[in-house]
Design a protein around this motif. Structure first.
Motif, PDB file in Angstrom:
ATOM      1  N   GLU A 299       0.787  -1.132   0.101  1.00  0.00           N
ATOM      2  CA  GLU A 299      -0.021  -0.121   0.025  1.00  0.00           C
ATOM      3  C   GLU A 299       0.886   1.209   0.062  1.00  0.00           C
ATOM      4  OE1 GLU A 299      -2.398  -0.164   3.390  1.00  0.00           O
ATOM      5  OE2 GLU A 299      -3.577  -1.937   2.690  1.00  0.00           O
ATOM      6  N   ARG A 300       2.005   1.185   0.796  1.00  0.00           N
ATOM      7  CA  ARG A 300       2.793   2.525   0.924  1.00  0.00           C
ATOM      8  C   ARG A 300       3.650   2.564  -0.359  1.00  0.00           C
ATOM      9  NH1 ARG A 300       2.253   6.804   4.098  1.00  0.00           N
ATOM     10  NH2 ARG A 300       1.523   6.127   6.156  1.00  0.00           N
ATOM     11  N   LEU A 301       4.310   1.593  -0.692  1.00  0.00           N
ATOM     12  CA  LEU A 301       5.235   1.804  -1.786  1.00  0.00           C
ATOM     13  C   LEU A 301       4.644   2.095  -2.962  1.00  0.00           C
ATOM     14  CD1 LEU A 301       8.087  -0.916  -0.467  1.00  0.00           C
ATOM     15  CD2 LEU A 301       7.899   1.748  -0.286  1.00  0.00           C
ATOM     16  N   THR A 302       3.409   1.744  -3.458  1.00  0.00           N
ATOM     17  CA  THR A 302       2.967   1.850  -4.663  1.00  0.00           C
ATOM     18  C   THR A 302       2.436   3.438  -4.789  1.00  0.00           C
ATOM     19  OG1 THR A 302       0.569   1.298  -3.616  1.00  0.00           O
ATOM     20  CG2 THR A 302       1.846  -0.462  -5.030  1.00  0.00           C
ATOM     21  N   ASN A 303       2.561   4.150  -3.781  1.00  0.00           N
ATOM     22  CA  ASN A 303       2.160   5.469  -4.174  1.00  0.00           C
ATOM     23  C   ASN A 303       3.685   6.478  -4.661  1.00  0.00           C
ATOM     24  OD1 ASN A 303      -0.131   5.468  -2.690  1.00  0.00           O
ATOM     25  ND2 ASN A 303       0.779   6.000  -0.602  1.00  0.00           N
ATOM     26  N   PHE A 304       4.655   5.628  -4.867  1.00  0.00           N
ATOM     27  CA  PHE A 304       5.941   6.123  -5.296  1.00  0.00           C
ATOM     28  C   PHE A 304       6.086   5.655  -6.860  1.00  0.00           C
ATOM     29  CE2 PHE A 304       6.816   6.000  -0.649  1.00  0.00           C
ATOM     30  CZ  PHE A 304       6.855   7.371  -0.486  1.00  0.00           C
ATOM     31  N   ASP A 305       6.523   6.409  -7.537  1.00  0.00           N
ATOM     32  CA  ASP A 305       7.120   6.014  -8.988  1.00  0.00           C
ATOM     33  C   ASP A 305       8.076   4.888  -8.724  1.00  0.00           C
ATOM     34  OD1 ASP A 305       5.641   7.934 -10.034  1.00  0.00           O
ATOM     35  OD2 ASP A 305       7.122   9.301 -10.104  1.00  0.00           O
ATOM     36  N   SER A 306       7.982   3.838  -9.650  1.00  0.00           N
ATOM     37  CA  SER A 306       8.949   2.815  -9.501  1.00  0.00           C
ATOM     38  C   SER A 306      10.307   3.028  -9.433  1.00  0.00           C
ATOM     39  CB  SER A 306       8.469   1.626 -10.228  1.00  0.00           C
ATOM     40  OG  SER A 306       7.459   1.723 -11.238  1.00  0.00           O
TER      41      SER A 306
ATOM     42  N   TRP B  23      11.862   5.370  -8.541  1.00  0.00           N
ATOM     43  CA  TRP B  23      12.215   6.202  -7.378  1.00  0.00           C
ATOM     44  C   TRP B  23      13.147   5.227  -6.233  1.00  0.00           C
ATOM     45  CZ3 TRP B  23      11.318   6.380  -2.008  1.00  0.00           C
ATOM     46  CH2 TRP B  23      11.897   7.667  -1.363  1.00  0.00           C
ATOM     47  N   ILE B  24      12.310   3.964  -5.919  1.00  0.00           N
ATOM     48  CA  ILE B  24      12.845   3.143  -4.975  1.00  0.00           C
ATOM     49  C   ILE B  24      13.991   2.397  -5.616  1.00  0.00           C
ATOM     50  CG2 ILE B  24      12.625   1.396  -3.317  1.00  0.00           C
ATOM     51  CD1 ILE B  24       9.804   2.605  -3.185  1.00  0.00           C
ATOM     52  N   LYS B  25      15.449   2.061  -5.160  1.00  0.00           N
ATOM     53  CA  LYS B  25      16.364   1.618  -5.893  1.00  0.00           C
ATOM     54  C   LYS B  25      16.889   0.347  -5.246  1.00  0.00           C
ATOM     55  CE  LYS B  25      18.746   5.657  -8.124  1.00  0.00           C
ATOM     56  NZ  LYS B  25      17.619   6.450  -7.552  1.00  0.00           N
ATOM     57  N   THR B  26      16.869   0.370  -3.895  1.00  0.00           N
ATOM     58  CA  THR B  26      17.033  -0.934  -3.003  1.00  0.00           C
ATOM     59  C   THR B  26      16.205  -0.820  -1.928  1.00  0.00           C
ATOM     60  OG1 THR B  26      18.865   0.127  -1.605  1.00  0.00           O
ATOM     61  CG2 THR B  26      19.571  -1.184  -3.833  1.00  0.00           C
ATOM     62  N   LEU B  27      15.842  -2.120  -1.187  1.00  0.00           N
ATOM     63  CA  LEU B  27      15.199  -2.253   0.051  1.00  0.00           C
ATOM     64  C   LEU B  27      16.160  -3.243   0.695  1.00  0.00           C
ATOM     65  CD1 LEU B  27      11.665  -2.946  -1.369  1.00  0.00           C
ATOM     66  CD2 LEU B  27      12.244  -0.948   0.000  1.00  0.00           C
ATOM     67  N   LYS B  28      16.350  -2.969   1.928  1.00  0.00           N
ATOM     68  CA  LYS B  28      17.180  -3.741   2.904  1.00  0.00           C
ATOM     69  C   LYS B  28      16.072  -4.342   3.932  1.00  0.00           C
ATOM     70  CE  LYS B  28      21.230  -3.838   5.762  1.00  0.00           C
ATOM     71  NZ  LYS B  28      22.006  -2.821   6.392  1.00  0.00           N
ATOM     72  N   PHE B  29      16.157  -5.763   3.907  1.00  0.00           N
ATOM     73  CA  PHE B  29      15.032  -6.299   5.015  1.00  0.00           C
ATOM     74  C   PHE B  29      16.198  -6.951   6.025  1.00  0.00           C
ATOM     75  CE2 PHE B  29      12.661  -6.164   1.283  1.00  0.00           C
ATOM     76  CZ  PHE B  29      11.464  -5.725   1.678  1.00  0.00           C
TER      77      PHE B  29
ATOM     78  N   ALA C 295       9.729  -6.743  -4.066  1.00  0.00           N
ATOM     79  CA  ALA C 295      10.632  -6.468  -5.138  1.00  0.00           C
ATOM     80  C   ALA C 295      10.103  -6.351  -6.490  1.00  0.00           C
ATOM     81  CB  ALA C 295      11.797  -7.561  -5.013  1.00  0.00           C
ATOM     82  N   LYS C 296       9.099  -7.171  -6.637  1.00  0.00           N
ATOM     83  CA  LYS C 296       8.517  -7.118  -8.231  1.00  0.00           C
ATOM     84  C   LYS C 296       7.845  -5.722  -8.266  1.00  0.00           C
ATOM     85  CE  LYS C 296       7.738 -11.810  -8.838  1.00  0.00           C
ATOM     86  NZ  LYS C 296       6.803 -13.225  -8.828  1.00  0.00           N
TER      87      LYS C 296
END
Length: 153
Positions: free
Chosen positions: A124-131, A133-139, A152-153
């Motif tokens: 829900e939160r990350l779909t508000n941004f242009d794809s 824009w987000i380069k990496t996600l660290k979990f 990640a998809k």
């Protein structure tokens, strides 16, 4: 012990006995308390074929050593670090997503800490941004982030 006698003791039985002697205050175990120091593995052993505890077995994880150097430097905007803050008695949780360079933080309240709930909130939160824009996600390697590949998809 003689092989012909028919008695056999497994290594699991010996480890259990050493563990009991270590944690017992009975006078019969006093002279065996320090046997655990001579074991190859001094910690508590997990029984063989114990398939119940798969907490840290998340498939498809990419190790920290495989991430780009620019992520470690914290210069680039849009490298997101995702973590959970646990509430009292681990009942409730907060999903915390922080940009590593600017420290801009997004916080979401979770009703439960299962992987599906975490995935839904992040989606829900990350779909508000242009794809782009987000380069990496660290979990972190915990079961709550088991659906990292969907995000990640």
């Amino acid at each position: 012990m003689n092989k012909e006698s028919g008695y056999c003791v497994t290594q699991e039985t010996i480890y259990k006995w050493i563990w009991t002697a270590k944690h017992s205050n009975h006078y019969n175990h006093a002279k065996y308390k320090r046997l655990c120091k001579h074991q190859r593995h001094t910690g508590r052993r997990q029984k063989r074929n114990n398939t119940y505890n798969k907490r840290s077995a998340i498939t498809g994880c990419v190790g920290v050593n495989h991430q780009p150097q620019v992520v470690d430097n914290r210069y680039r905007i849009s490298d997101i670090e995702v973590d959970l803050m646990m509430g009292r008695n681990h009942k409730l949780a907060l999903l915390v997503m922080t940009d590593r360079a600017t420290l801009v933080t997004i916080i979401e309240k979770l009703n439960s800490k299962n992987a599906n709930e975490v995935y839904q909130r992040m989606n829900e939160r990350l779909t508000n941004f242009d794809s782009p824009w987000i380069k990496t996600l660290k979990f972190y390697n915990v079961k709550e982030f088991a659906y990292h590949y969907k995000i990640a998809k």
